[in-house]
Design a protein around this motif. Sequence first.
Motif, PDB file in Angstrom:
ATOM      1  N   PRO A 107       0.816  -1.218   0.000  1.00  0.00           N
ATOM      2  CA  PRO A 107       0.000   0.000   0.000  1.00  0.00           C
ATOM      3  C   PRO A 107       0.850   1.269   0.000  1.00  0.00           C
ATOM      4  N   ALA A 108       1.981   1.255   0.726  1.00  0.00           N
ATOM      5  CA  ALA A 108       2.852   2.433   0.762  1.00  0.00           C
ATOM      6  C   ALA A 108       3.484   2.681  -0.610  1.00  0.00           C
ATOM      7  N   GLU A 109       3.863   1.587  -1.311  1.00  0.00           N
ATOM      8  CA  GLU A 109       4.444   1.751  -2.650  1.00  0.00           C
ATOM      9  C   GLU A 109       3.411   2.309  -3.626  1.00  0.00           C
ATOM     10  N   ALA A 110       2.171   1.820  -3.536  1.00  0.00           N
ATOM     11  CA  ALA A 110       1.120   2.330  -4.422  1.00  0.00           C
ATOM     12  C   ALA A 110       0.845   3.805  -4.141  1.00  0.00           C
ATOM     13  N   THR A 111       0.857   4.186  -2.864  1.00  0.00           N
ATOM     14  CA  THR A 111       0.645   5.585  -2.506  1.00  0.00           C
ATOM     15  C   THR A 111       1.789   6.445  -2.995  1.00  0.00           C
ATOM     16  N   ALA A 112       3.023   5.927  -2.890  1.00  0.00           N
ATOM     17  CA  ALA A 112       4.185   6.672  -3.384  1.00  0.00           C
ATOM     18  C   ALA A 112       4.071   6.909  -4.885  1.00  0.00           C
ATOM     19  N   LEU A 113       3.586   5.904  -5.626  1.00  0.00           N
ATOM     20  CA  LEU A 113       3.375   6.084  -7.056  1.00  0.00           C
ATOM     21  C   LEU A 113       2.358   7.188  -7.317  1.00  0.00           C
ATOM     22  N   ALA A 114       1.263   7.187  -6.550  1.00  0.00           N
ATOM     23  CA  ALA A 114       0.221   8.198  -6.743  1.00  0.00           C
ATOM     24  C   ALA A 114       0.764   9.594  -6.475  1.00  0.00           C
ATOM     25  N   VAL A 115       1.566   9.733  -5.411  1.00  0.00           N
ATOM     26  CA  VAL A 115       2.140  11.038  -5.087  1.00  0.00           C
ATOM     27  C   VAL A 115       3.108  11.480  -6.180  1.00  0.00           C
ATOM     28  N   GLY A 116       3.969  10.562  -6.630  1.00  0.00           N
ATOM     29  CA  GLY A 116       4.931  10.904  -7.669  1.00  0.00           C
ATOM     30  C   GLY A 116       4.256  11.264  -8.979  1.00  0.00           C
ATOM     31  N   LEU A 117       3.214  10.509  -9.341  1.00  0.00           N
ATOM     32  CA  LEU A 117       2.523  10.776 -10.605  1.00  0.00           C
ATOM     33  C   LEU A 117       1.737  12.076 -10.549  1.00  0.00           C
ATOM     34  N   SER A 143      -3.640   6.801 -16.255  1.00  0.00           N
ATOM     35  CA  SER A 143      -3.919   5.483 -16.813  1.00  0.00           C
ATOM     36  C   SER A 143      -2.992   4.430 -16.209  1.00  0.00           C
ATOM     37  N   ALA A 144      -1.703   4.765 -16.068  1.00  0.00           N
ATOM     38  CA  ALA A 144      -0.733   3.820 -15.503  1.00  0.00           C
ATOM     39  C   ALA A 144      -1.092   3.464 -14.066  1.00  0.00           C
ATOM     40  N   LEU A 145      -1.477   4.485 -13.288  1.00  0.00           N
ATOM     41  CA  LEU A 145      -1.828   4.223 -11.889  1.00  0.00           C
ATOM     42  C   LEU A 145      -3.055   3.323 -11.804  1.00  0.00           C
ATOM     43  N   HIS A 146      -4.053   3.566 -12.648  1.00  0.00           N
ATOM     44  CA  HIS A 146      -5.252   2.732 -12.641  1.00  0.00           C
ATOM     45  C   HIS A 146      -4.919   1.288 -13.001  1.00  0.00           C
ATOM     46  N   ALA A 185       2.852  14.780  -9.609  1.00  0.00           N
ATOM     47  CA  ALA A 185       3.759  15.830 -10.077  1.00  0.00           C
ATOM     48  C   ALA A 185       3.715  16.000 -11.587  1.00  0.00           C
ATOM     49  N   LEU A 186       3.113  15.043 -12.302  1.00  0.00           N
ATOM     50  CA  LEU A 186       3.034  15.138 -13.759  1.00  0.00           C
ATOM     51  C   LEU A 186       1.813  15.919 -14.225  1.00  0.00           C
ATOM     52  N   ALA A 187       0.987  16.400 -13.281  1.00  0.00           N
ATOM     53  CA  ALA A 187      -0.165  17.217 -13.669  1.00  0.00           C
ATOM     54  C   ALA A 187       0.317  18.445 -14.429  1.00  0.00           C
ATOM     55  N   GLY A 188      -0.365  18.746 -15.539  1.00  0.00           N
ATOM     56  CA  GLY A 188       0.017  19.893 -16.351  1.00  0.00           C
ATOM     57  C   GLY A 188       1.143  19.615 -17.327  1.00  0.00           C
ATOM     58  N   THR A 189       1.605  18.363 -17.417  1.00  0.00           N
ATOM     59  CA  THR A 189       2.672  17.979 -18.341  1.00  0.00           C
ATOM     60  C   THR A 189       2.073  17.140 -19.470  1.00  0.00           C
ATOM     61  N   PRO A 190       2.858  16.819 -20.503  1.00  0.00           N
ATOM     62  CA  PRO A 190       2.314  15.980 -21.581  1.00  0.00           C
ATOM     63  C   PRO A 190       1.921  14.573 -21.131  1.00  0.00           C
ATOM     64  N   PHE A 191       2.332  14.176 -19.934  1.00  0.00           N
ATOM     65  CA  PHE A 191       2.139  12.789 -19.508  1.00  0.00           C
ATOM     66  C   PHE A 191       1.096  12.637 -18.407  1.00  0.00           C
ATOM     67  N   ALA A 192       0.294  13.681 -18.143  1.00  0.00           N
ATOM     68  CA  ALA A 192      -0.678  13.625 -17.054  1.00  0.00           C
ATOM     69  C   ALA A 192      -1.713  12.528 -17.283  1.00  0.00           C
ATOM     70  N   GLY A 244      -2.932  23.527 -15.620  1.00  0.00           N
ATOM     71  CA  GLY A 244      -2.190  23.650 -16.869  1.00  0.00           C
ATOM     72  C   GLY A 244      -3.039  23.240 -18.060  1.00  0.00           C
ATOM     73  N   PRO A 245      -2.510  23.426 -19.271  1.00  0.00           N
ATOM     74  CA  PRO A 245      -3.282  23.140 -20.472  1.00  0.00           C
ATOM     75  C   PRO A 245      -3.551  21.647 -20.642  1.00  0.00           C
ATOM     76  N   VAL A 246      -4.659  21.341 -21.276  1.00  0.00           N
ATOM     77  CA  VAL A 246      -4.935  19.960 -21.656  1.00  0.00           C
ATOM     78  C   VAL A 246      -4.111  19.651 -22.900  1.00  0.00           C
ATOM     79  N   VAL A 247      -3.234  18.654 -22.804  1.00  0.00           N
ATOM     80  CA  VAL A 247      -2.328  18.347 -23.916  1.00  0.00           C
ATOM     81  C   VAL A 247      -3.006  17.353 -24.847  1.00  0.00           C
ATOM     82  N   PRO A 248      -3.191  17.713 -26.128  1.00  0.00           N
ATOM     83  CA  PRO A 248      -3.854  16.792 -27.063  1.00  0.00           C
ATOM     84  C   PRO A 248      -3.109  15.472 -27.176  1.00  0.00           C
TER      85      PRO A 248
END
Length: 239
Positions: free
Chosen positions: A77-87, A101-104, A89-96, A139-143
């Motif tokens: 559970p801690a590793e999954a939470t760490a992934l969620a926190v790290g991901l 999707s990766a987390l799901h 940080a990608l809000a507003g980037t081309p990979f948000a 940030g902008p929605v990246v097409p």
Amino acid sequence: MNRTDRLYALVEELRAAAPRPRSARALARRFEVSVRTVERDLAALQQSGVPIHAEPGRTGGYVLDKERTLPPLTITPAEATALAVGLHALAGTPFAADARSALHKVLAVMPGRERRAAAELAGRVGLLVPAARPARTAGPVVPAALREALSAGRVLRLEYADAAGAVTAREVEPLAFLGGAEHWYLAAWCRLRQAPRGFRLDRVRAVTALDERAPHRPVDLAALDTLGSDVVTLGELGM
């Protein structure tokens, strides 16, 4: 069994049967729900990116491509939470969108008990955003065409606004993404200028992926730096 657990169990049932198909009727009997419910669940899994396809015919049904999925993960559970926190940080980037999707997908293949524990732990984690700086989620929605530019390897047609707001049409050959504290850029060979250029993603008004494949060009990220700072690649970070 709640729907989340049933979705997880459906994937594992199809994984165990693969490459043999399972009919919706057989799956409905297995999970004691209606055929319509099973078909709705399978459609939701397909829309989320799980590689399930339908085989027609009397002996057909639904098949999972095992080579493109993960088995149940021994992730804590801690590793999954760490992934969620790290991901986050990608809000507003081309990979948000890809990060969500990766987390799901990771959560979908976690055993039910660990997934519930991860959800409980995540519910106790909050991220503080400095008052003087807007959240990057604004940030902008990246097409999708821009997000997939490098892996697709196709020439893009951009409608791009300069600092004064004037919009020009450009055909570009994607080279790299460059990210900084404030903005993300698509580094590309601009056919209009016949030179490499950095295009701020929030100034891209429209984007179309053309059928033409972009020619291979060597990429030197340091030479493409539009941000006035050192460029660190993911390879240097161990990825």
